[in-house]
Motif scaffolding. Sequence first.
Motif, PDB file in Angstrom:
ATOM      1  N   GLU A 117       0.872  -1.173   0.000  1.00  0.00           N
ATOM      2  CA  GLU A 117       0.000   0.000   0.000  1.00  0.00           C
ATOM      3  C   GLU A 117       0.914   1.228   0.000  1.00  0.00           C
ATOM      4  O   GLU A 117       1.776   1.365   0.870  1.00  0.00           O
ATOM      5  CB  GLU A 117      -0.879   0.007   1.251  1.00  0.00           C
ATOM      6  N   ARG A 118       0.742   2.109  -0.964  1.00  0.00           N
ATOM      7  CA  ARG A 118       1.639   3.256  -1.110  1.00  0.00           C
ATOM      8  C   ARG A 118       1.683   4.061   0.194  1.00  0.00           C
ATOM      9  O   ARG A 118       0.663   4.581   0.655  1.00  0.00           O
ATOM     10  CB  ARG A 118       1.171   4.141  -2.262  1.00  0.00           C
ATOM     11  N   SER A 119       2.870   4.144   0.790  1.00  0.00           N
ATOM     12  CA  SER A 119       3.030   4.768   2.106  1.00  0.00           C
ATOM     13  C   SER A 119       4.395   5.443   2.196  1.00  0.00           C
ATOM     14  O   SER A 119       5.348   5.030   1.525  1.00  0.00           O
ATOM     15  CB  SER A 119       2.923   3.725   3.231  1.00  0.00           C
ATOM     16  N   THR A 120       4.486   6.454   3.044  1.00  0.00           N
ATOM     17  CA  THR A 120       5.751   7.153   3.275  1.00  0.00           C
ATOM     18  C   THR A 120       5.948   7.369   4.767  1.00  0.00           C
ATOM     19  O   THR A 120       5.005   7.732   5.482  1.00  0.00           O
ATOM     20  CB  THR A 120       5.775   8.514   2.552  1.00  0.00           C
ATOM     21  N   PHE A 121       7.186   7.149   5.217  1.00  0.00           N
ATOM     22  CA  PHE A 121       7.545   7.348   6.617  1.00  0.00           C
ATOM     23  C   PHE A 121       8.695   8.348   6.679  1.00  0.00           C
ATOM     24  O   PHE A 121       9.716   8.160   6.019  1.00  0.00           O
ATOM     25  CB  PHE A 121       7.963   6.027   7.267  1.00  0.00           C
ATOM     26  N   LEU A 122       8.510   9.383   7.461  1.00  0.00           N
ATOM     27  CA  LEU A 122       9.550  10.394   7.646  1.00  0.00           C
ATOM     28  C   LEU A 122      10.240  10.127   8.976  1.00  0.00           C
ATOM     29  O   LEU A 122       9.618  10.225  10.037  1.00  0.00           O
ATOM     30  CB  LEU A 122       8.943  11.798   7.626  1.00  0.00           C
ATOM     31  N   ILE A 123      11.528   9.763   8.909  1.00  0.00           N
ATOM     32  CA  ILE A 123      12.311   9.415  10.089  1.00  0.00           C
ATOM     33  C   ILE A 123      13.175  10.613  10.474  1.00  0.00           C
ATOM     34  O   ILE A 123      13.895  11.161   9.638  1.00  0.00           O
ATOM     35  CB  ILE A 123      13.213   8.194   9.824  1.00  0.00           C
TER      36      ILE A 123
ATOM     37  N   TRP B 250       2.479   8.841   6.162  1.00  0.00           N
ATOM     38  CA  TRP B 250       1.442   9.013   5.137  1.00  0.00           C
ATOM     39  C   TRP B 250       1.078   7.626   4.617  1.00  0.00           C
ATOM     40  O   TRP B 250       1.934   6.903   4.115  1.00  0.00           O
ATOM     41  CB  TRP B 250       1.948   9.860   3.969  1.00  0.00           C
ATOM     42  N   ARG B 251      -0.180   7.241   4.742  1.00  0.00           N
ATOM     43  CA  ARG B 251      -0.649   5.967   4.201  1.00  0.00           C
ATOM     44  C   ARG B 251      -1.683   6.233   3.106  1.00  0.00           C
ATOM     45  O   ARG B 251      -2.289   7.295   3.060  1.00  0.00           O
ATOM     46  CB  ARG B 251      -1.246   5.091   5.304  1.00  0.00           C
ATOM     47  N   LYS B 252      -1.840   5.260   2.232  1.00  0.00           N
ATOM     48  CA  LYS B 252      -2.741   5.399   1.085  1.00  0.00           C
ATOM     49  C   LYS B 252      -2.436   6.705   0.351  1.00  0.00           C
ATOM     50  O   LYS B 252      -3.317   7.532   0.094  1.00  0.00           O
ATOM     51  CB  LYS B 252      -4.204   5.352   1.533  1.00  0.00           C
ATOM     52  N   VAL B 253      -1.173   6.868   0.032  1.00  0.00           N
ATOM     53  CA  VAL B 253      -0.675   8.120  -0.542  1.00  0.00           C
ATOM     54  C   VAL B 253      -1.296   8.396  -1.906  1.00  0.00           C
ATOM     55  O   VAL B 253      -1.403   7.499  -2.751  1.00  0.00           O
ATOM     56  CB  VAL B 253       0.865   8.068  -0.663  1.00  0.00           C
ATOM     57  N   LYS B 254      -1.695   9.642  -2.101  1.00  0.00           N
ATOM     58  CA  LYS B 254      -2.074  10.147  -3.416  1.00  0.00           C
ATOM     59  C   LYS B 254      -0.857  10.867  -3.979  1.00  0.00           C
ATOM     60  O   LYS B 254      -0.332  11.793  -3.359  1.00  0.00           O
ATOM     61  CB  LYS B 254      -3.266  11.100  -3.317  1.00  0.00           C
TER      62      LYS B 254
ATOM     63  N   GLU C 134       6.060  17.217  -2.386  1.00  0.00           N
ATOM     64  CA  GLU C 134       6.083  18.584  -1.856  1.00  0.00           C
ATOM     65  C   GLU C 134       5.608  18.622  -0.405  1.00  0.00           C
ATOM     66  O   GLU C 134       6.148  19.380   0.415  1.00  0.00           O
ATOM     67  CB  GLU C 134       5.195  19.495  -2.710  1.00  0.00           C
ATOM     68  N   ALA C 135       4.599  17.812  -0.082  1.00  0.00           N
ATOM     69  CA  ALA C 135       4.077  17.779   1.291  1.00  0.00           C
ATOM     70  C   ALA C 135       5.122  17.243   2.265  1.00  0.00           C
ATOM     71  O   ALA C 135       5.256  17.740   3.393  1.00  0.00           O
ATOM     72  CB  ALA C 135       2.814  16.923   1.345  1.00  0.00           C
ATOM     73  N   VAL C 136       5.869  16.226   1.846  1.00  0.00           N
ATOM     74  CA  VAL C 136       6.917  15.671   2.706  1.00  0.00           C
ATOM     75  C   VAL C 136       8.003  16.719   2.948  1.00  0.00           C
ATOM     76  O   VAL C 136       8.461  16.919   4.085  1.00  0.00           O
ATOM     77  CB  VAL C 136       7.522  14.403   2.073  1.00  0.00           C
ATOM     78  N   LEU C 137       8.416  17.400   1.892  1.00  0.00           N
ATOM     79  CA  LEU C 137       9.437  18.443   2.016  1.00  0.00           C
ATOM     80  C   LEU C 137       8.964  19.562   2.943  1.00  0.00           C
ATOM     81  O   LEU C 137       9.724  20.050   3.791  1.00  0.00           O
ATOM     82  CB  LEU C 137       9.774  19.002   0.635  1.00  0.00           C
ATOM     83  N   ALA C 138       7.704  19.954   2.802  1.00  0.00           N
ATOM     84  CA  ALA C 138       7.153  21.015   3.649  1.00  0.00           C
ATOM     85  C   ALA C 138       7.142  20.597   5.115  1.00  0.00           C
ATOM     86  O   ALA C 138       7.385  21.419   6.013  1.00  0.00           O
ATOM     87  CB  ALA C 138       5.741  21.368   3.190  1.00  0.00           C
TER      88      ALA C 138
END
Length: 362
Positions: A324-330, A340-344, A350-354
């Motif tokens: 499932e498309r997901s991102t983890f910021l460590i 972020w889960r179920k990423v669009k 840009e949202a991760v960078l912000a």
Amino acid sequence: MMCNWVGFYVPCSGINPLKSNPSIHSREGHMQTQLIVNLFGPMGTAHLADLLALIQQQQCHALDSHMLAFEQRMVLALRISGNWDRVTRAESVLREFAQRAGLDMHIHHEQKIAEREAVLPYVVDAIGLASADIAAVITRFFAQQKVGMRELSTRTYRPARSSERLIQMRAQIDIPARCHLGQFKSDFFDLCDNLNLDAARSRRMSESIKGSAVPSFTGTTTEGDQINETTYSGKWLVLYFYPRDNTPGCTTEAQDFQRLLPSFDEVNAVIVGVSNDDQASHARFCAKQGLTFPLIADTEQTVSRAFDVIREKKMYGKTFEGIERSTFLISPDGHVHAVWRKVKVPGHAEAVLATIREAGQS
């Protein structure tokens, strides 16, 4: 008595044990020294604020801190990390601080971090009628199951309009990844039943991993390099999981991260992608799209399961497991800062960078 089982994260069943690198590296690439500090005495909130400020001034990181107040006295435990010279300066400053404040202090050095077995972190909360053996019975159960314990706290109190005293217990435990999680939970709730405890089985929240230490993992990149949870210590790590190489959404997501790579570099952040494709597929994907950040070939799904991103999917009438498309910021100190889960895909990079920039301003 009621027991609540609250998970930081729950990997799917069948997770394989992961190996972790015992060394922790700073951004300069040198092994860091860890300082375990215990303080006891007449401390207040102002003392704690001054103490943490002193640690920060020495360019060290307070990885963990635990505080407990007893009447007018306070117990404080800290785990501090940094390069050897910075930790040495911090130790000198802390000793001066303790002497001025009239505090008892004990310090222990850890220069070589012991190799850790891959674990699944959980929190167990229990509350009920006060009994002297409640904590002993539950901790003995954990010991018999070879479950590690990071933290244990108990508190007795009398609720308003009640003559009965209650005890509240919280334990943060590390369940070995090799352990059968379902059986462990079943045995735990059987224990509660045998003790006439009302065990409430709570369900995991999708972002319960947020704020906890990053799960142990080891992955192999396209170049054959090994990456684990300590590889980028001292930097922000954007660990993003995507379903498959060379598919439209995954291609766009990779291109977005690549396009913003200079901006991520400016905020001391690295990008690492993870999918279940093999190294050959990753190599073709990187060459075709001009990707310069590493991709982990998680063919056995060990990293994916550690971060609980494997889901049952259906396509053309067939059922299969996939990411499932997901991102983890460590964060630089090794904690999960954002999930972020179920990423669009549109606007996600840009949202991760912000988020990183916002954290740097706070």
